[in-house]
Design an enzyme around this catalytic site. Sequence first.
Site, PDB file in Angstrom:
ATOM      1  N   HIS A 290      -4.832  49.977   9.027  1.00  0.00           N
ATOM      2  CA  HIS A 290      -4.861  51.433   9.186  1.00  0.00           C
ATOM      3  C   HIS A 290      -5.579  51.876  10.441  1.00  0.00           C
ATOM      4  CE1 HIS A 290      -8.738  50.410   7.517  1.00  0.00           C
ATOM      5  NE2 HIS A 290      -9.181  51.617   7.734  1.00  0.00           N
ATOM      6  N   CYS A 291      -6.115  50.951  11.239  1.00  0.00           N
ATOM      7  CA  CYS A 291      -6.937  51.346  12.397  1.00  0.00           C
ATOM      8  C   CYS A 291      -6.327  50.940  13.735  1.00  0.00           C
ATOM      9  CB  CYS A 291      -8.346  50.740  12.271  1.00  0.00           C
ATOM     10  SG  CYS A 291      -9.377  51.508  11.012  1.00  0.00           S
ATOM     11  N   ILE A 292      -6.290  49.647  13.996  1.00  0.00           N
ATOM     12  CA  ILE A 292      -5.994  49.160  15.344  1.00  0.00           C
ATOM     13  C   ILE A 292      -4.612  49.572  15.851  1.00  0.00           C
ATOM     14  CG2 ILE A 292      -6.032  47.167  16.867  1.00  0.00           C
ATOM     15  CD1 ILE A 292      -8.689  47.855  15.554  1.00  0.00           C
ATOM     16  N   ASP A 295      -5.200  54.069  15.850  1.00  0.00           N
ATOM     17  CA  ASP A 295      -6.296  54.860  16.422  1.00  0.00           C
ATOM     18  C   ASP A 295      -6.261  55.028  17.938  1.00  0.00           C
ATOM     19  OD1 ASP A 295      -7.038  54.994  13.820  1.00  0.00           O
ATOM     20  OD2 ASP A 295      -8.756  53.644  13.992  1.00  0.00           O
TER      21      ASP A 295
END
Length: 460
Positions: A290-292, A295
């Site tokens: 869900h991040c890299i 974001d």
Amino acid sequence: MMSTADTSPDIQAPDIQAPDIRSLENAYRGRSARVAVIGLGYVGLPLALALTGAGFAVTGFDIDPVKSAALNSGRSYIRQIADGRVAEAVATGRFRATTDADQFAACDAVIVCVPTPLSPQREPDLSFVEASTRLIRDRLRPGQLVVLESTTWPGTTDEVMRPILEETGLASGRDFFLAYSPEREDPGNISFTTSTIPKVVGGDDEGARRLAVALYEQVVPQVVPVSGTRAAEATKLTENIFRSVNIALVNELKIVFEPMGIDIWEVIEAAKTKPFGFMPFYPGPGLGGHCIPIDPFYLTWKAREYQISTRFIELAGEVNTMMPRHVVDRLALALDRRAGIGLSRARILLVGMAYKKNVDDSRESPGLRLMEMLLERGAAVEYHDPFIPVLPVTREHAALAGRSSVAWDVERLAGFDAAVIVTDHDGIDWHSLAAHCPLVVDTRNAMRAVEGFDERIVKA
């Protein structure tokens, strides 16, 4: 999905007395304050349990009634969180999950931990943040602290949340307090938990920062105050962009070294013996989670407002995005050379569909893209993942939803033309895979300890 419809009430500015910062601080330091956590997923649930463990009374809010019912009966729906932890929190009488947003009014602090995905056009989707803020707005009272933890672009807290909250007539810094503290969850990491990872905190004003620091100091070993919400938001993006760029670097080095006959994994192991100036990052079949993968594009989008091109970040994104195609190309070449068949006639097993090892989370997993690409090439594709028995519904890979993990047995392994290791879960019998599957494409160096089957193993 949470409704984003604006039902803003026609509220006149109330005649109130400014809250006493010192008294509010004492309530957090004395752990007598009540805290609400909005969004009980991979970020919100661990935080809610950590707050409960620290002695706070916690109201967990989620729009999914199934989640609330499970938690209130002492059951967890996240593999990394044992049922016992949830049951223990419920047994204290200090934790309760609900779908009733009206309970926010009784809380002294409200922490927002909701998804911040990208739109199909790769632009920030703040619909969950905006909807949550409106829920808080309709119940906002003087003295409350509102904290955003969701990853987002610098300026979200003061440009998006504050105007919505101030529609009540209450003013940030005078009547209520607004802060940002980025989540730092790492699912599957047994070395660090919510309660052991330092927290960065930025306030919309000094009072908000003081209150947020007082709250989080009761939960984590170190709180790192920064000058404001934008600095805190930028901190989170910087952490994830740092990882994205360095993963892209080793992915590109892998592609460069392959035709030279150089093993990137051997090179990294040797390089990391240097005690200074080098930090190991590892290549893979593409980014997930869900991040890299998401974001960095939040900053890229915001930078355009200032006529700035984030070329370095975007180049890293391009390199990481092309890795599934590189894996498919390596697989196709190996099948052609070793078995004399094309992908359109091949039976392929994808080993692991989680985005990282030992987690039950397939969000943005490169395995989903690999499966789509192989199906488009005409291959028959199945997968095995002990943590993901059935592929969930996703926005970008809806056609794959409902596919089930196949059993792991010798006869089944021998029936595939090739296996692609996407996720190197612990507990998988890699020796058995090499012994029975005629070709193994390893994207994670999972076969490093397997001996005697070099002719079957291809690194990609």
